[in-house]
Design a protein around this motif. Structure first.
Motif, PDB file in Angstrom:
ATOM      1  N   UNK A 212     -25.347 108.025  26.341  1.00 13.82           N
ATOM      2  CA  UNK A 212     -25.707 107.454  24.963  1.00 13.82           C
ATOM      3  C   UNK A 212     -24.770 106.163  25.143  1.00 13.82           C
ATOM      4  N   UNK A 213     -25.408 104.844  24.521  1.00 19.07           N
ATOM      5  CA  UNK A 213     -24.950 103.619  24.649  1.00 19.07           C
ATOM      6  C   UNK A 213     -24.840 103.077  23.265  1.00 19.07           C
ATOM      7  N   UNK A 214     -23.686 102.388  22.856  1.00 20.60           N
ATOM      8  CA  UNK A 214     -23.482 101.741  21.593  1.00 20.60           C
ATOM      9  C   UNK A 214     -22.774 100.413  21.833  1.00 20.60           C
ATOM     10  N   UNK A 215     -23.288  99.424  21.475  1.00 21.83           N
ATOM     11  CA  UNK A 215     -22.550  97.884  21.611  1.00 21.83           C
ATOM     12  C   UNK A 215     -21.766  97.750  22.812  1.00 21.83           C
ATOM     13  N   UNK A 216     -22.807  98.062  23.946  1.00 22.52           N
ATOM     14  CA  UNK A 216     -22.235  97.866  25.310  1.00 22.52           C
ATOM     15  C   UNK A 216     -21.329  98.949  26.037  1.00 22.52           C
TER      16      UNK A 216
END
Length: 315
Positions: A212-216
């Motif tokens: 899971x990815x969030x803001x890089x």
């Protein structure tokens, strides 16, 4: 197939006030013969990370290796990582026949007879009529074009494949058949694949692991069933809560827990944990959680892991 590994990868565009760090310190492993689903909101850096593996995005820091070899060291003309793009209508040259598009990726040294036989084999592999090898892409539907793109990627005999939102531009009625094809190909060929999607149901269907990815930043990783049934990071929980199914949400969260705020400006990300201004267990809800604003959480290196100071509280 070989292991694809991203180690402490950062990708930055511009400089000074206009600098944008699209990916920061990303660590991700796609084990040989496995499918890893990469999910996150639009703009989270998923495609940027993938494009760096094939040289289309600048690698500012860190390394990307395939089978232990730095991808930047591959000799010219060798394409061991193949990417299938989102839009099936723009990924094929309209002036080239289907057979020409597929054979363009073949290794050098094949005779004309060998190339034609390989085109037929690949078309059959993706469940298309090999007699259509002389047709132009304009004669094919979106789902058929995406199958051709998969055949072309396989024609290069890659060690790893990256599939970037390959069903999002297709009609819902067609998406299922393409996903079934991906599952079938992975089973038959033991593909090493990074599968990018914003659709958690799709990721659950085709993937062995999920990131899971969030803001890089990669904020949670693990086996797909573990992450989607027992998410540890509050952002993963929010993603699951916003993904409706025929039976309601994939995961229920109290109505008062989620904070309805816009993502931060990627040019000026928050200090500490980048998710803290939106986090239901962050300092806006729990004032004593000040560590979220000062220290960036670290993603543990093994097993089902989340980059969250209070991951135990999130579950």
């Amino acid at each position: 197939m070989s292991e694809l590994r991203f180690a402490d990868v950062s990708i930055r565009y511009g400089s000074g006030r206009n600098a944008l760090t699209a990916v920061r310190g990303a660590d991700l492993v796609i084990p040989s013969g496995s499918v890893v689903g990469l999910v996150g909101e639009s703009g989270s850096g998923k495609s940027t990370l993938a494009r760096a593996a094939i040289g289309l995005s600048p690698l500012t820091e860190g390394t990307i290796t395939l089978g232990g070899e730095d991808v930047r060291g591959f000799r010219r003309g060798r394409r061991p990582i193949q990417m299938v793009f989102q839009d099936p209508y723009s990924s094929l040259d309209p002036r080239m026949t289907i057979g020409e598009s597929i054979s363009e990726a073949f290794p050098r040294g094949m005779s004309g007879v060998q190339r034609r036989a390989e085109v037929r084999r690949l078309l059959e592999l993706v469940n298309l009529d090999p007699e259509r090898a002389d047709d132009l892409p304009s004669a094919m539907s979106g789902g058929q074009r995406q199958r051709i793109a998969l055949a072309r990627a396989l024609g290069a005999r890659p060690d790893a494949i990256i599939a970037d939102e390959i069903t999002s531009a297709l009609d819902v009625s067609v998406q299922g058949s393409v996903l079934n094809l991906v599952r079938d190909l992975q089973t038959r060929l033991s593909l090493t694949m990074l599968f990018i999607s914003h659709n958690l149901s799709v990721v659950r269907y085709v993937s062995d692991f999920v990131a899971v990815m969030y803001m890089g930043r990669i904020v949670e990783v693990g086996e797909v069933d573990q992450v989607l049934s027992d998410p540890q990071h509050p952002y993963t929980q929010e993603l699951l809560a916003s993904a409706p199914t025929r039976h309601g949400d994939l995961l229920a969260i109290d109505d008062g827990a989620a904070i309805d705020t816009e993502p931060a400006d990627p040019h000026d990300p928050p200090s500490g944990c980048r998710f803290h201004p939106r986090c239901p267990i962050g300092p806006l809800m729990f004032p004593d959680h000040t560590v979220c604003t000062t220290e960036e959480p670290v993603l543990p290196a093994a097993g089902h892991a989340a980059a969250c100071h209070f991951a135990a509280s999130a579950s």
